[in-house]
Design a protein around this motif. Sequence first.
Motif, PDB file in Angstrom:
ATOM      1  N   ASP A  37       0.764  -1.240  -0.076  1.00 21.63           N
ATOM      2  CA  ASP A  37      -0.054  -0.095   0.050  1.00 21.63           C
ATOM      3  C   ASP A  37       0.807   1.128   0.061  1.00 21.63           C
ATOM      4  O   ASP A  37       0.812   2.107  -0.623  1.00 21.63           O
ATOM      5  N   GLU A  38       1.790   1.294   0.964  1.00 26.13           N
ATOM      6  CA  GLU A  38       2.680   2.629   1.248  1.00 26.13           C
ATOM      7  C   GLU A  38       4.251   2.032   1.028  1.00 26.13           C
ATOM      8  O   GLU A  38       4.476   1.082   1.592  1.00 26.13           O
ATOM      9  N   PRO A  39       4.924   2.792   0.250  1.00 26.31           N
ATOM     10  CA  PRO A  39       6.572   2.489   0.254  1.00 26.31           C
ATOM     11  C   PRO A  39       7.096   2.530   1.765  1.00 26.31           C
ATOM     12  O   PRO A  39       6.540   3.426   2.718  1.00 26.31           O
ATOM     13  N   ILE A  40       7.871   1.616   2.102  1.00 28.15           N
ATOM     14  CA  ILE A  40       8.548   1.547   3.303  1.00 28.15           C
ATOM     15  C   ILE A  40       9.399   2.674   3.379  1.00 28.15           C
ATOM     16  O   ILE A  40       9.922   3.175   2.359  1.00 28.15           O
ATOM     17  N   GLU A  41       9.773   3.498   4.627  1.00 31.54           N
ATOM     18  CA  GLU A  41      10.804   4.455   4.909  1.00 31.54           C
ATOM     19  C   GLU A  41      12.203   4.176   4.096  1.00 31.54           C
ATOM     20  O   GLU A  41      12.608   2.875   4.513  1.00 31.54           O
ATOM     21  N   TYR A  42      12.656   4.918   3.696  1.00 30.26           N
ATOM     22  CA  TYR A  42      13.879   4.580   2.694  1.00 30.26           C
ATOM     23  C   TYR A  42      14.834   5.802   3.042  1.00 30.26           C
ATOM     24  O   TYR A  42      14.555   6.967   2.749  1.00 30.26           O
ATOM     25  N   VAL A  43      15.890   5.573   3.810  1.00 29.07           N
ATOM     26  CA  VAL A  43      16.801   6.725   3.898  1.00 29.07           C
ATOM     27  C   VAL A  43      17.843   6.502   2.928  1.00 29.07           C
ATOM     28  O   VAL A  43      19.036   5.568   3.283  1.00 29.07           O
ATOM     29  N   PRO A  44      18.157   7.410   1.741  1.00 25.93           N
ATOM     30  CA  PRO A  44      19.187   7.103   1.057  1.00 25.93           C
ATOM     31  C   PRO A  44      20.589   7.622   1.575  1.00 25.93           C
ATOM     32  O   PRO A  44      20.797   8.362   2.311  1.00 25.93           O
ATOM     33  N   PRO A  45      21.647   6.800   1.132  1.00 25.35           N
ATOM     34  CA  PRO A  45      23.118   7.265   1.400  1.00 25.35           C
ATOM     35  C   PRO A  45      23.473   8.657   0.820  1.00 25.35           C
ATOM     36  O   PRO A  45      22.710   9.243   0.076  1.00 25.35           O
ATOM     37  N   PRO A  46      24.371   9.334   1.207  1.00 29.43           N
ATOM     38  CA  PRO A  46      24.779  10.495   0.922  1.00 29.43           C
ATOM     39  C   PRO A  46      25.300  10.591  -0.739  1.00 29.43           C
ATOM     40  O   PRO A  46      25.638   9.414  -1.111  1.00 29.43           O
ATOM     41  N   LEU A  47      24.673  11.508  -1.423  1.00 27.57           N
ATOM     42  CA  LEU A  47      24.939  11.841  -2.633  1.00 27.57           C
ATOM     43  C   LEU A  47      26.433  11.766  -3.169  1.00 27.57           C
ATOM     44  O   LEU A  47      27.137  12.856  -2.799  1.00 27.57           O
ATOM     45  N   LEU A  48      26.824  10.768  -3.768  1.00 26.80           N
ATOM     46  CA  LEU A  48      28.469  10.765  -4.178  1.00 26.80           C
ATOM     47  C   LEU A  48      28.350  10.772  -5.745  1.00 26.80           C
ATOM     48  O   LEU A  48      27.656   9.767  -6.175  1.00 26.80           O
ATOM     49  N   PRO A  49      28.978  11.751  -6.550  1.00 29.35           N
ATOM     50  CA  PRO A  49      29.115  11.327  -7.933  1.00 29.35           C
ATOM     51  C   PRO A  49      29.968  10.209  -8.125  1.00 29.35           C
ATOM     52  O   PRO A  49      31.084   9.634  -7.473  1.00 29.35           O
ATOM     53  N   PRO A  50      29.392   9.280  -9.189  1.00 30.94           N
ATOM     54  CA  PRO A  50      30.415   7.933  -9.399  1.00 30.94           C
ATOM     55  C   PRO A  50      31.683   8.404 -10.310  1.00 30.94           C
ATOM     56  O   PRO A  50      31.332   9.209 -10.952  1.00 30.94           O
ATOM     57  N   PRO A  51      32.584   7.607 -10.083  1.00 29.76           N
ATOM     58  CA  PRO A  51      33.634   7.800 -10.798  1.00 29.76           C
ATOM     59  C   PRO A  51      33.457   7.277 -12.500  1.00 29.76           C
ATOM     60  O   PRO A  51      32.854   6.347 -12.666  1.00 29.76           O
ATOM     61  N   LEU A  52      33.941   8.468 -13.119  1.00 32.03           N
ATOM     62  CA  LEU A  52      33.830   8.266 -14.639  1.00 32.03           C
ATOM     63  C   LEU A  52      34.413   7.028 -15.041  1.00 32.03           C
ATOM     64  O   LEU A  52      35.733   6.841 -14.581  1.00 32.03           O
ATOM     65  N   LEU A  53      33.971   6.274 -16.035  1.00 32.11           N
ATOM     66  CA  LEU A  53      34.783   5.235 -16.702  1.00 32.11           C
ATOM     67  C   LEU A  53      35.899   5.990 -17.378  1.00 32.11           C
ATOM     68  O   LEU A  53      35.938   6.752 -18.161  1.00 32.11           O
ATOM     69  N   SER A  54      37.023   4.955 -17.414  1.00 39.20           N
ATOM     70  CA  SER A  54      38.154   5.255 -18.317  1.00 39.20           C
ATOM     71  C   SER A  54      37.663   4.917 -19.781  1.00 39.20           C
ATOM     72  O   SER A  54      36.914   4.059 -19.806  1.00 39.20           O
ATOM     73  N   GLU A  55      38.405   5.528 -20.927  1.00 41.54           N
ATOM     74  CA  GLU A  55      38.237   4.946 -22.109  1.00 41.54           C
ATOM     75  C   GLU A  55      38.495   3.373 -22.411  1.00 41.54           C
ATOM     76  O   GLU A  55      37.812   2.671 -23.026  1.00 41.54           O
ATOM     77  N   GLU A  56      39.546   3.195 -21.566  1.00 38.66           N
ATOM     78  CA  GLU A  56      39.821   1.683 -21.468  1.00 38.66           C
ATOM     79  C   GLU A  56      38.712   0.669 -21.065  1.00 38.66           C
ATOM     80  O   GLU A  56      38.388  -0.266 -21.785  1.00 38.66           O
ATOM     81  N   ASN A  57      38.204   1.082 -19.983  1.00 33.50           N
ATOM     82  CA  ASN A  57      37.218   0.461 -19.354  1.00 33.50           C
ATOM     83  C   ASN A  57      35.934   0.302 -20.222  1.00 33.50           C
ATOM     84  O   ASN A  57      35.229  -0.565 -20.162  1.00 33.50           O
ATOM     85  N   LEU A  58      35.704   1.720 -20.865  1.00 36.92           N
ATOM     86  CA  LEU A  58      34.313   1.643 -21.593  1.00 36.92           C
ATOM     87  C   LEU A  58      34.464   0.646 -22.778  1.00 36.92           C
ATOM     88  O   LEU A  58      33.486   0.025 -23.021  1.00 36.92           O
ATOM     89  N   LYS A  59      35.634   0.626 -23.386  1.00 33.87           N
ATOM     90  CA  LYS A  59      35.587  -0.322 -24.517  1.00 33.87           C
ATOM     91  C   LYS A  59      35.635  -1.719 -24.213  1.00 33.87           C
ATOM     92  O   LYS A  59      35.085  -2.539 -24.864  1.00 33.87           O
ATOM     93  N   VAL A  60      36.131  -1.933 -22.970  1.00 38.49           N
ATOM     94  CA  VAL A  60      35.867  -3.311 -22.613  1.00 38.49           C
ATOM     95  C   VAL A  60      34.510  -3.868 -22.167  1.00 38.49           C
ATOM     96  O   VAL A  60      33.908  -4.667 -22.688  1.00 38.49           O
ATOM     97  N   LEU A  61      33.769  -2.700 -21.647  1.00 31.90           N
ATOM     98  CA  LEU A  61      32.387  -3.101 -21.633  1.00 31.90           C
ATOM     99  C   LEU A  61      31.667  -3.203 -22.839  1.00 31.90           C
ATOM    100  O   LEU A  61      30.592  -3.884 -23.149  1.00 31.90           O
ATOM    101  N   ILE A  62      32.003  -2.465 -23.722  1.00 35.42           N
ATOM    102  CA  ILE A  62      30.962  -2.392 -25.078  1.00 35.42           C
ATOM    103  C   ILE A  62      31.475  -3.787 -25.826  1.00 35.42           C
ATOM    104  O   ILE A  62      30.662  -4.224 -26.282  1.00 35.42           O
ATOM    105  N   GLU A  63      32.673  -4.213 -25.412  1.00 34.52           N
ATOM    106  CA  GLU A  63      33.020  -5.601 -26.129  1.00 34.52           C
ATOM    107  C   GLU A  63      32.351  -6.732 -25.600  1.00 34.52           C
ATOM    108  O   GLU A  63      31.902  -7.721 -26.172  1.00 34.52           O
ATOM    109  N   LYS A  64      31.996  -6.585 -24.177  1.00 32.64           N
ATOM    110  CA  LYS A  64      31.483  -7.732 -23.491  1.00 32.64           C
ATOM    111  C   LYS A  64      29.879  -7.667 -23.474  1.00 32.64           C
ATOM    112  O   LYS A  64      29.302  -8.588 -23.034  1.00 32.64           O
TER     113      LYS A  64
END
Length: 352
Positions: A37-64
Motif C-alpha cells: 500500500d505505502e512505500p517503506i521508509e527509505y533513507v538514501p545514502p549521501p549523494l556521491l558522484p560516481p567515478p567516470l569510466l576510463s576510455e579503456e574500461n568503456l571499450k571493455v564494457l562495449i566488447e562484453k
Amino acid sequence: MAPPSFDFSCLLCTEDSSILDENDLGGSMEDETEQFDEPIEYVPPPLLPPPLLSEENLKVLIEKECHHLPASDYVNRLKNGELDLQGRMESIDWMEKAGLYFGFGPLCIYLAIRYMDRFLSVVDMLKERKWSIQLLAFCCLYLAAKIDEVVVPRSVDMQMDEKKYLFDKKTLRTTELLILSTLNWRMQAITPFSYIDFFLNKVNGDQVPIGDSILQSFRLIMSTVRGLDFIQFRPSEIAAAVAVLVSVEGENLIVQTEKALSLLIEYVEKEKVMKCIEMIQQLLSGSGSSAKDANVSVPFVAQTPIGVLDALCLSYNSDDNHSDATTAPLADSPLHNSPDAKRKKTISNFEE
C-alpha cells in the motif's frame, strides 16, 4: 535449434498460504500479512558522484555487452505469440510495484527485467502454467536486489501481495540456481546505466553530469524497458541516445543532435543511435512529455501502475524547508547505485 526446456512441474507451487507455517514467518500469518500500500521508509545514502569510466574500461564494457543480451529471435517470438507477452508485461508491472514499495533503485528493476528477458529467450516456459512466470519474475527481482541493493527484504515479505501463488524457500532456491546457470552467472549485467555518466560527460564538454541530467537519464532509460523494439539495441546505444536527448535543447535541434552524436561515434553506431533517439521521441510524444521534464507528476508510461517510474526516478521535493514532504526512494540520491555508495553492503534477514 530449439531452446532448451525445463520441467517447471517439479517446482512446488500452491494456490494458498498453507505452505508457509508460523515458524517460516516468524509469527502468525495474521500478524505478518500486508499489502504493497505505502512505500517503506527509505533513507538514501549521501549523494556521491560516481567515478567516470576510463576510455579503456568503456571499450571493455562495449566488447562484453553482447553477452548480456537476450537471444536474437526473442522479440519475434514474443510478437508472434510463441512466448507469453502478456505474462512479461504483468511481471514488469509487479516488479515496478514491488520495487517502489521496498525502495529498490532503477538499476535493480532494470536488472531484474533483463534477467527475465534473457532467461525467457533461451528456456521454454509453458503459457498454461501461469505460476511459472510469476515464480521467474519474483526470483529475478530477488536476485537483482541481492546484487544491487544495500538492504534486501525476506523472500516471504516480498510475496505478501501475491494472492494466488506462494512459493517455499526450496522452490525459490531451485529457481534462482536455474536462472544463475542459464545466464552463465553473468549477473553483474552491463546496462545503459553503466555508460550514462560517461556519455553525458562527453556530450557536455567533459563536464561532470549534474543531478538533474542524471535523473532525466534514469527516467528515459526506464521508459524503454517495456517496449519490445528497444530490446534490439545494445545498452551502449540506448545510453548514447538518452545522453543526446537530455543534452540538446533550444533551436536547431537537428544540428545539435548531429554534433552530440559526432562525439560518440567512436563508441557506438550512429545509425542505431539515431533510430533509438527517434523511438524514444515517439514514446515521449505519445505521453505528452519531453526529455527535459524531470519533475512531471504524471506517470511517464501510461501502463505503469501507480506512477511507479515517477516514484522511482523523479518525484522529489527540491525545497529543503519541506522536510515532511513525501519523497521517492531514489529522490535524494539518484546515484545511490554507484560503486562507492555500495562498497559496504549489508543484507538484513538474508535467508540463503
